[in-house]
Scaffold this active site. Sequence first.
Site, mmCIF file in Angstrom:
data_model
loop_
_atom_site.group_PDB
_atom_site.id
_atom_site.type_symbol
_atom_site.label_atom_id
_atom_site.label_comp_id
_atom_site.label_asym_id
_atom_site.label_seq_id
_atom_site.Cartn_x
_atom_site.Cartn_y
_atom_site.Cartn_z
ATOM 1 N N ASP A 165 35.540 27.103 35.210
ATOM 2 C CA ASP A 165 34.830 27.549 36.406
ATOM 3 C C ASP A 165 35.419 26.796 37.583
ATOM 4 O OD1 ASP A 165 33.113 28.099 38.485
ATOM 5 O OD2 ASP A 165 31.275 27.549 37.423
ATOM 6 N N LYS B 243 40.812 34.378 52.500
ATOM 7 C CA LYS B 243 42.212 34.525 52.107
ATOM 8 C C LYS B 243 43.161 34.036 53.200
ATOM 9 C CE LYS B 243 41.676 36.220 47.974
ATOM 10 N NZ LYS B 243 42.164 35.491 46.782
ATOM 11 N N VAL C 160 45.637 47.342 44.340
ATOM 12 C CA VAL C 160 45.965 47.481 42.923
ATOM 13 C C VAL C 160 44.689 47.908 42.223
ATOM 14 C CG1 VAL C 160 46.798 46.323 40.841
ATOM 15 C CG2 VAL C 160 47.694 45.644 43.075
ATOM 16 N N LYS D 38 34.756 37.002 27.695
ATOM 17 C CA LYS D 38 35.270 38.115 28.481
ATOM 18 C C LYS D 38 36.798 38.201 28.438
ATOM 19 C CE LYS D 38 31.375 38.446 31.700
ATOM 20 N NZ LYS D 38 30.948 38.440 33.124
ATOM 21 N N TYR E 163 35.823 38.080 53.235
ATOM 22 C CA TYR E 163 36.890 38.012 52.235
ATOM 23 C C TYR E 163 38.223 37.676 52.904
ATOM 24 C CZ TYR E 163 40.142 39.565 48.581
ATOM 25 O OH TYR E 163 41.152 39.638 47.659
ATOM 26 N N ILE F 136 46.447 30.371 34.291
ATOM 27 C CA ILE F 136 46.003 31.389 35.242
ATOM 28 C C ILE F 136 44.483 31.386 35.291
ATOM 29 C CG2 ILE F 136 46.151 33.823 35.889
ATOM 30 C CD1 ILE F 136 48.516 34.011 33.862
ATOM 31 N N ASN G 232 44.267 32.541 40.694
ATOM 32 C CA ASN G 232 43.966 33.964 40.854
ATOM 33 C C ASN G 232 42.476 34.246 41.014
ATOM 34 O OD1 ASN G 232 44.441 37.012 40.310
ATOM 35 N ND2 ASN G 232 43.054 36.386 38.656
ATOM 36 N N THR H 240 42.291 31.582 31.648
ATOM 37 C CA THR H 240 40.993 30.940 31.830
ATOM 38 C C THR H 240 40.002 31.866 32.531
ATOM 39 O OG1 THR H 240 41.411 29.973 34.030
ATOM 40 C CG2 THR H 240 42.226 28.746 32.115
#
Length: 300
Positions: free
Chosen positions: A67, A158, A187, A52, A154, A20, A90, A46
């Site tokens: 990356d 997508k 979400v 993080k 954005y 992911i 993702n 990943t």
Amino acid sequence: MGQFASSERGHEGGPKSVLITGCSDGGLGAALATAFHNAGLHVYATARDVSKMKNLAASGIDTLELDVTSPSSIASCASKLPSLDILVNNAAVMLTMTAADVSVEEAKKLFDTNLWGTVRMCQAFLPLLIKSKGMIVNHTSIASVLPVPGGAAYAASKSALAMYSAILRMEVESFEVQVVDLKTGTVGPTNLINNNYTRTVTRADHSILPAGSCYQPAKDLLEPILRQDNFKGSGMRPAEWARAVTGDLLNNTRPPPLIFRGHYVILAKLAAWLPFGAMDGIVKKTTKFDQVDSVLRQLG
């Protein structure tokens, strides 16, 4: 091993594996990593910065540096995996700005992650997925079918990813590789919205619109929309969303090629089915852009 034990064996006999992207703690990728881990899969989480993903690492999930904008980083990550059953693309960034004012350079950076990063990942990991007769899950958004003021760059990225996914799905069926377009609604709270706010509000006075914008007369009404004030902390909880998505992908021998999850998905479905533009009034009212529209029309 979790509720999906009957379907979690990989092609080599061990647990199915899933990689992911974009798994920094607090994001949807991290929520998915946890859900897949709880379902008994071997998860490779990943992110660009491994530090993080401390919470995921503490739970026993493998974390890898990756990356998606760097071909060398992708190649290095791919070389570490002996096999792969599911790839979840993702990683994404968000940019909110009026279409008339959006920075082309910032939009290019967004496309490099949201679209071209996914293309790079699909190309790099397809050989492993062909061997496993695996699955590619491209995380798009309801924004790919539901026009929302302030989201031109954005949504365009997508939408492009959704069409790429649809064509990829047809092209790799010959190898028994499945491609799923995951369209997520609201979400929250998540890193995507929080990070967008940090990038958007950069001026000392916390303003967003450039000085010469044609929307300046409605600035006070428009900028809260661009900051997404109405959606902060709203929507389906990330853990709930992740469990639902994991169920969609693992409960079926062959998952549907299009999955909708999250709040407001019904609006996106209606936008896809109804005549073009039929949802404009509802979207404007939901986002409060109708108030901006009213001010601008009065000035006209």
